[in-house]
Design a protein around this motif. Structure first.
Motif, PDB file in Angstrom:
ATOM      1  N   ARG A 123      -3.826  55.851  37.753  1.00  0.00           N
ATOM      2  CA  ARG A 123      -3.465  54.482  38.147  1.00  0.00           C
ATOM      3  C   ARG A 123      -4.717  53.681  38.494  1.00  0.00           C
ATOM      4  O   ARG A 123      -4.848  52.524  38.169  1.00  0.00           O
ATOM      5  N   ARG A 160       0.240  67.789  30.263  1.00  0.00           N
ATOM      6  CA  ARG A 160      -0.370  66.486  29.933  1.00  0.00           C
ATOM      7  C   ARG A 160      -0.980  66.538  28.526  1.00  0.00           C
ATOM      8  O   ARG A 160      -1.007  67.588  27.890  1.00  0.00           O
ATOM      9  N   ASP A 170      -4.157  62.373  44.494  1.00  0.00           N
ATOM     10  CA  ASP A 170      -3.290  61.712  43.498  1.00  0.00           C
ATOM     11  C   ASP A 170      -3.683  60.248  43.276  1.00  0.00           C
ATOM     12  O   ASP A 170      -4.067  59.558  44.209  1.00  0.00           O
ATOM     13  N   GLY A 171      -3.537  59.813  42.031  1.00  0.00           N
ATOM     14  CA  GLY A 171      -3.729  58.385  41.731  1.00  0.00           C
ATOM     15  C   GLY A 171      -4.924  58.054  40.846  1.00  0.00           C
ATOM     16  O   GLY A 171      -5.248  56.877  40.673  1.00  0.00           O
TER      17      GLY A 171
HETATM   18 MG    MG Z   1      -0.131  61.761  39.867  1.00  0.00          MG
END
Ligand code: MG
Ligand code: FPP
Length: 272
Positions: free
Chosen positions: A43, A90, A39-40
């Motif tokens: 970001r 998404r 995850d990430g």
């Molecule tokens: Mg995520």
């Protein structure tokens, strides 16, 4: 810190240190099976003023580097959450890019297959494959087919997957095989999961500091033998050295736990 590793000498020293540490860890105790919630990526892309797709690309490179460390240290199976069924909500652009990434990377595996040959890795594609575009499914299955005789380690790529979908699929499978409800056991459900047949999950790692399992390996992760590690770094920031530290910590804790259990058993023995 990235600038330090851009010097060839530093890179060489880091590479040497990594190999040495892998060798030490290999002689001790490492988890047989590790799950990764990667995850990430978005970001990371935002933080570095990149496009989202570049964040996912960086995420793939991180995955390849970490898997190499794991297999080098003797981990037998890794399961990566490459695409959740939830990810279909998404943007069309992002989904298309992730599909393109999966297809091109699997093509590379088929064409050069370095990681798979070097470590004898068998790729398995897990999940609800009928939800994938036909061309992506074919590329993934081609990589699975090409590596099917590799015996030393396993890489499960979950795409597209959720644990609840997997459990539902397992139960449907059991019913289709004609089992009487009375004969359905937890072991039977486990065997019929997509991960059936690989060693038991002993470590689940999630990045980006979020305390959620996001519908990944729920059935496997509740086992008492499975530790969960939540890291605050974003997935593309996850370095091989951090992976080595986690493996070391895991082995240290297990040895400590085994020693405590042994002492406990011995003291009970004395009481009797
Ligand atoms: Mg995520
Ligand atoms: C989660 O970060 C990551 C994904 C949804 C995709 C992960 C995929 C890869 C690392 C590539 C793997 C590809 C193959 C072929 C195995 P996020 O998008 O949720 O980022 P955020 O949490 O910062 O929003």
């Amino acid at each position: 810190m990235d600038w330090i590793s851009s010097f060839p000498v530093t890179r060489h020293v880091l590479e040497y240190t990594k190999k040495q540490l892998c060798q030490v860890l290999r002689s001790g105790s490492v988890p047989q099976h590790i799950g990764f919630i990667m995850d990430g990526n978005r970001r990371y892309a935002r933080m570095n003023k990149m496009e989202t797709k570049e964040g996912h690309s960086a995420g793939f490179d991180t995955m390849a580097r970490l898997l190499e460390v794991c297999y080098d240290c003797g981990v037998q199976a890794a399961t990566v959450f490459a695409f959740s069924i939830e990810n279909f909500s998404r943007s069309e652009y992002e989904i298309e890019w992730l599909m393109k990434l999966a297809k091109s990377k699997m093509k590379q595996v088929v064409e050069n297959g370095e990681l798979c040959h070097k470590y004898g890795v068998r790729i398995r594609i897990l999940g609800n494959l009928k939800l994938l575009p036909a061309d992506v499914r074919e590329s993934l299955l081609e990589a699975q087919e090409m590596t099917k005789n590799n015996k030393r380690a396993v890489l499960n790529i979950c795409c597209p997957y959720t644990a609840r979908d997997d459990i539902t699929h397992s139960i449907k499978n059991i019913i289709a095989r004609g089992y009487d409800p009375e004969d359905i056991t937890q072991d039977l459900v486990s065997e019929n999961l997509y991960t059936g047949g690989v060693p038991k999950l002993q470590l689940l790692i999630r990045t980006s500091g979020v305390y959620r399992l996001s519908d990944f390996m729920l059935w496997e992760a509740v086992d008492v033998d499975c530790d969960v590690e939540i890291l605050s770094v974003l997935w593309p920031q996850f370095t091989p050295l951090l992976m080595l530290w986690i493996l070391f910590k895991w082995g240290w804790n297990r040895t400590g736990r085994a020693r405590r259990n042994k002492r406990l058993l011995e003291s009970h023995g004395k009481d009797d």
